[in-house]
Scaffold this motif. Structure first.
Motif, PDB file in Angstrom:
ATOM      1  N   LEU A   1      -0.082   3.415  -7.599  1.00  0.00           N
ATOM      2  CA  LEU A   1      -0.447   1.999  -7.594  1.00  0.00           C
ATOM      3  C   LEU A   1      -1.788   1.854  -8.302  1.00  0.00           C
ATOM      4  O   LEU A   1      -2.790   2.413  -7.855  1.00  0.00           O
TER       5      LEU A   1
ATOM      6  N   ASP B   1      -3.161  -4.915  -9.235  1.00  0.00           N
ATOM      7  CA  ASP B   1      -2.856  -5.859  -8.163  1.00  0.00           C
ATOM      8  C   ASP B   1      -1.361  -6.189  -8.155  1.00  0.00           C
ATOM      9  O   ASP B   1      -0.767  -6.391  -7.103  1.00  0.00           O
TER      10      ASP B   1
ATOM     11  N   LEU C   1       0.509  -3.542  -6.198  1.00  0.00           N
ATOM     12  CA  LEU C   1       0.349  -3.761  -4.752  1.00  0.00           C
ATOM     13  C   LEU C   1       1.285  -4.851  -4.233  1.00  0.00           C
ATOM     14  O   LEU C   1       1.890  -4.696  -3.175  1.00  0.00           O
TER      15      LEU C   1
ATOM     16  N   LYS D   1       4.461  -3.974  -1.589  1.00  0.00           N
ATOM     17  CA  LYS D   1       4.530  -4.654  -0.287  1.00  0.00           C
ATOM     18  C   LYS D   1       5.852  -5.412  -0.137  1.00  0.00           C
ATOM     19  O   LYS D   1       6.437  -5.430   0.944  1.00  0.00           O
TER      20      LYS D   1
ATOM     21  N   GLU E   1      -1.054   5.044   0.804  1.00  0.00           N
ATOM     22  CA  GLU E   1      -2.325   4.372   1.101  1.00  0.00           C
ATOM     23  C   GLU E   1      -2.149   2.857   1.176  1.00  0.00           C
ATOM     24  O   GLU E   1      -3.065   2.148   1.584  1.00  0.00           O
ATOM     25  N   ALA E   2      -0.960   2.369   0.788  1.00  0.00           N
ATOM     26  CA  ALA E   2      -0.702   0.931   0.823  1.00  0.00           C
ATOM     27  C   ALA E   2       0.414   0.552   1.787  1.00  0.00           C
ATOM     28  O   ALA E   2       0.390  -0.545   2.344  1.00  0.00           O
TER      29      ALA E   2
END
Length: 178
Positions: free
Chosen positions: A61, A64, A67, A71, A137-138
């Motif tokens: 990633l 933006d 991300l 998600k 990490e996301a």
């Protein structure tokens, strides 16, 4: 038995793991008895579908936009498989972290630019994150299959294991950097 609904995507990576997916050759036909790939660079879907059983994600990633996508993928998928070293550790994509975002943008859009020198195209290019990060990490990740690129045999073994409900020791097929 209903087929698993599967999606694949590559984010900040080279697409080598997706090429390895194709290198499964005739085993793709076998897996197609159990899986429908409903979102992928291989199909023409424009929107991430809801209610996927498995999403296979290659790449780190770095923007933006990445991300937002990851998600959305997590929200719409029962399970996530991080495919390859970039998805798992950041790998080559994360080398940017050594220099920093500002230095990378300066080099690419100021020092080395031939056109529009000194102007970052922020209206058409997603904003870079301060740091390239691996998927976990996301979002929560369910499966990790390393490799650079991940060998076709490892991808097949893991997917067949998921279909059969059998846990696969992926270390028999691959390791980081192989």
């Amino acid at each position: 038995m209903s087929k698993l609904r599967v999606g694949t995507i590559w984010l900040d990576g080279c697409s080598g793991c997706h090429m390895s997916f194709l290198d499964m050759d005739e085993r793709i036909v076998e897996l197609s008895q159990y899986m429908d790939v409903v979102y992928s660079p291989y199909v023409d879907a424009k929107e991430i579908p809801e209610d996927l059983d498995l999403f296979i994600v290659e790449g780190a990633l770095s923007t933006d936009h990445d991300l937002e996508i990851i998600k959305d993928i997590r929200k719409n998928s029962k399970k996530i498989l991080a495919l390859g070293d970039c998805a798992i550790t950041g790998n080559v994509s994360a080398m940017k972290n050594l220099a920093g975002t500002d230095a990378v943008l300066e080099k690419g859009y100021f020092d080395l630019a031939d056109f529009n020198k000194g102007k970052y195209p922020d209206k058409i290019i997603p904003k870079l994150l301060d740091k390239v990060i691996p998927l976990n990490e996301a979002i929560d990740v369910d499966y990790f299959v390393p490799g650079c690129p991940t060998p076709a045999d490892a991808i097949y073994a893991v997917l067949k294991g998921l279909v059969d409900g059998v846990e696969v020791d992926v270390s028999k097929y691959t390791r980081f950097g192989l």
